[in-house]
Scaffold this active site. Structure first.
Site, PDB file in Angstrom:
ATOM      1  N   CYS B  81     -15.847 -24.047  48.004  1.00 44.86           N
ATOM      2  CA  CYS B  81     -14.536 -23.495  48.377  1.00 44.86           C
ATOM      3  C   CYS B  81     -14.087 -24.055  49.726  1.00 44.86           C
ATOM      4  O   CYS B  81     -13.830 -25.263  49.809  1.00 44.86           O
ATOM      5  CB  CYS B  81     -14.577 -21.981  48.342  1.00 44.86           C
ATOM      6  SG  CYS B  81     -12.949 -21.218  48.292  1.00 44.86           S
ATOM      7  N   HIS B 190     -16.136 -21.135  42.841  1.00 44.65           N
ATOM      8  CA  HIS B 190     -17.359 -20.493  43.313  1.00 44.65           C
ATOM      9  C   HIS B 190     -18.395 -20.484  42.209  1.00 44.65           C
ATOM     10  O   HIS B 190     -18.383 -19.610  41.344  1.00 44.65           O
ATOM     11  CB  HIS B 190     -17.058 -19.054  43.740  1.00 44.65           C
ATOM     12  CG  HIS B 190     -16.273 -18.962  45.004  1.00 44.65           C
ATOM     13  ND1 HIS B 190     -16.873 -18.863  46.238  1.00 44.65           N
ATOM     14  CD2 HIS B 190     -14.940 -18.983  45.230  1.00 44.65           C
ATOM     15  CE1 HIS B 190     -15.938 -18.808  47.172  1.00 44.65           C
ATOM     16  NE2 HIS B 190     -14.748 -18.877  46.591  1.00 44.65           N
ATOM     17  N   GLU B 192     -21.339 -19.568  42.405  1.00 43.81           N
ATOM     18  CA  GLU B 192     -22.179 -18.381  42.562  1.00 43.81           C
ATOM     19  C   GLU B 192     -21.492 -17.129  42.028  1.00 43.81           C
ATOM     20  O   GLU B 192     -22.098 -16.059  41.956  1.00 43.81           O
ATOM     21  CB  GLU B 192     -22.567 -18.181  44.037  1.00 43.81           C
ATOM     22  CG  GLU B 192     -21.487 -17.600  44.937  1.00 43.81           C
ATOM     23  CD  GLU B 192     -20.413 -18.589  45.370  1.00 43.81           C
ATOM     24  OE1 GLU B 192     -20.388 -19.717  44.850  1.00 43.81           O
ATOM     25  OE2 GLU B 192     -19.594 -18.219  46.233  1.00 43.81           O
TER      26      GLU B 192
END
Lengths: 250, 208
Positions: B81, B190, B192
């Site tokens: 990001c 993202h 994650e």
């Protein structure tokens, strides 16, 4: 069109997932982690945890739940309810939350919107707004739908955006928990006056309400609680209905 | 056990990143010094928020040179990001600011209107599938139907198409999703927070 999101809303009291009717009267539904994990596996796009007694008792005790949920749930998490200070925000984010939803604290001191946006980015700062219909307009309420602000909802939301909010979480005090459908006029009104995403929640009865909120309300995301927790519908069915109506969803 | 180092510069959701890497069996270290950055086996630069602030925090800690040195050795690097955006030369967010300059290009605001005059809500928040333009290890198991999670108001423009690995479409507008140079990757989304799809990409990155 852009991709739209389905968000599961989990109201938390102490260690339990609960559900309220129009912000009064609560029913215990079970372990929040179990529900969150189940929704994650079913393809939920985001999860919103709201500590619904925090603003009454001056605390936000969701941290432990968030910490354990984020061990095995890898979708964005938003935390709301009693987030009062930058320190509360930090605690929520340190537990694993990605965004915070703030209502009461912003009503009492709107500088918190800017502080959170400056410290953590606008994308972290979700302005939570509870709208109640009064005569010919909607007014913003706080303290979990109990207190009036005297603010017209559109003016307040525009100000929130200008102060740095990156997203709006719009709920209807009249419809929440009632499964009576959403207020399309309210959603449409709000979606059209700010250039940031609007999440609408409160009162979803079925898959069609999700579709209507997006197609006619022009919402960017919809948060559902009772509909999922009471298994009146499920994530797959809601998304299928969306696709069948040409709405782009994951 | 694979080791991964996350740069801790006071910004970003380092815990979420840590959890996602740990879910893939990695041992996580947080780098709070230049030495720790240089000693990394897999280096990650997370980040959310404003470009200027991110660069300021990196500079304050003296991390910029260490990152550049690490990457020049072609060791595995992942910017996420804001971390991805800082890999470029400059950004126009809140004025003109210099980035790390790992990859040639700049960061600009996502267009508010697309060519059909549809209003783009900004930040763009949502799950989108990637248009992977080049064969790459990290996307070996990526399936066209899989989606990853984006939340951003600014996007990257690389000078050299060679550095563009994947993009996604916001309405009809293509937006940079993955950039790469050597073994330095940048992901606008993202991983994650992108469920199993994201975890798999992290797994592949750890294998480099």
């Amino acid at each position: 069109m852009s991709s739209k999101r389905l968000i599961a809303r989990l109201d938390i009291k102490g260690p339990n997932l609960v559900k309220g009717i129009q912000f009064e009267g609560l029913r215990k539904l079970g372990d929040p982690h179990e529900f969150a994990l189940s929704y994650y596996k079913q393809g939920i796009d985001e999860i919103l945890f709201v500590d619904i007694v925090a603003s009454l008792y001056d605390r936000n005790s969701l941290d432990e739940i968030i910490r354990s949920v984020t061990d095995d749930v890898f979708v964005p998490i938003t935390v709301g309810g009693g987030i009062r200070t930058l320190d509360d925000v930090k605690k929520a984010l340190d537990s694993g939350a990605d965004k915070v939803a703030i209502n009461t604290a912003a009503i009492k001191d709107k500088s918190i919107i800017t502080k959170v946006a400056n410290q953590y980015g606008s994308q972290c700062m979700v302005l939570s707004v509870q709208a109640k219909r009064l005569d010919d307009h909607w007014e913003a309420y706080y303290d979990n739908g109990r207190e009036r602000t005297g603010l017209e909802i559109g003016e307040w939301i525009k100000e929130g955006y200008e102060l740095g909010a990156g997203e709006i979480l719009l709920s209807s005090v009249d419809r929440d928990g009632t499964l009576r459908g959403i207020d399309i006029n309210l959603v449409n009104y709000i979606s059209s006056i700010v250039p940031i995403p609007v999440i609408v929640g409160g009162g979803m009865r079925d898959e069609q309400d999700f579709v209507d909120a997006i197609k006619y309300g022009k919402a960017d995301a919809v948060s559902v609680g009772s509909l999922l927790h009471y298994q009146k519908s499920d994530i797959a069915r809601i998304k299928k209905c969306a696709r069948d109506n040409s709405i782009d969803v994951r | 056990m694979k080791k991964a180092t996350i740069i801790d510069y006071g910004i970003g959701n380092i815990l979420s990143v840590k959890r996602a890497f740990e879910a893939n069996g990695a041992e996580i270290l947080f780098a709070s010094s230049r030495e720790q950055i240089l000693e990394s086996e897999h280096l990650i630069l997370p980040g959310v928020g404003a470009f200027a602030k991110g660069m300021e925090e990196l500079e304050k800690r003296g991390f910029v040179d260490a990152i550049l040195q690490y990457c020049s050795m072609e060791r595995p690097f992942l910017g996420i990001c804001l971390g991805m955006q800082m890999m470029l030369e400059e950004s126009e967010e809140q004025g003109n600011h210099k980035g790390l300059g790992l990859i040639r290009g700049r960061v600009q605001r996502i267009q508010e209107y697309d060519e059909n005059c549809n209003l783009h809500k900004v930040p763009n928040i949502g799950w989108y599938s990637l248009d992977v333009l080049k064969k790459d290890k990290v996307f070996e198991h990526y399936d066209q139907d899989n989606r990853v999670y984006f939340v951003h108001s600014y996007c990257a423009h690389v000078d050299n198409r060679e550095n563009l690995i994947a993009q996604y479409y916001y309405d009809t507008a293509p937006i940079t999703a993955v950039i790469k140079k050597g073994n330095s990757y940048g992901m606008q989304f993202h991983p994650e927070k992108s469920g199993e799809v994201g975890l798999e990409m992290i797994r592949q990155f750890l294998d480099i």
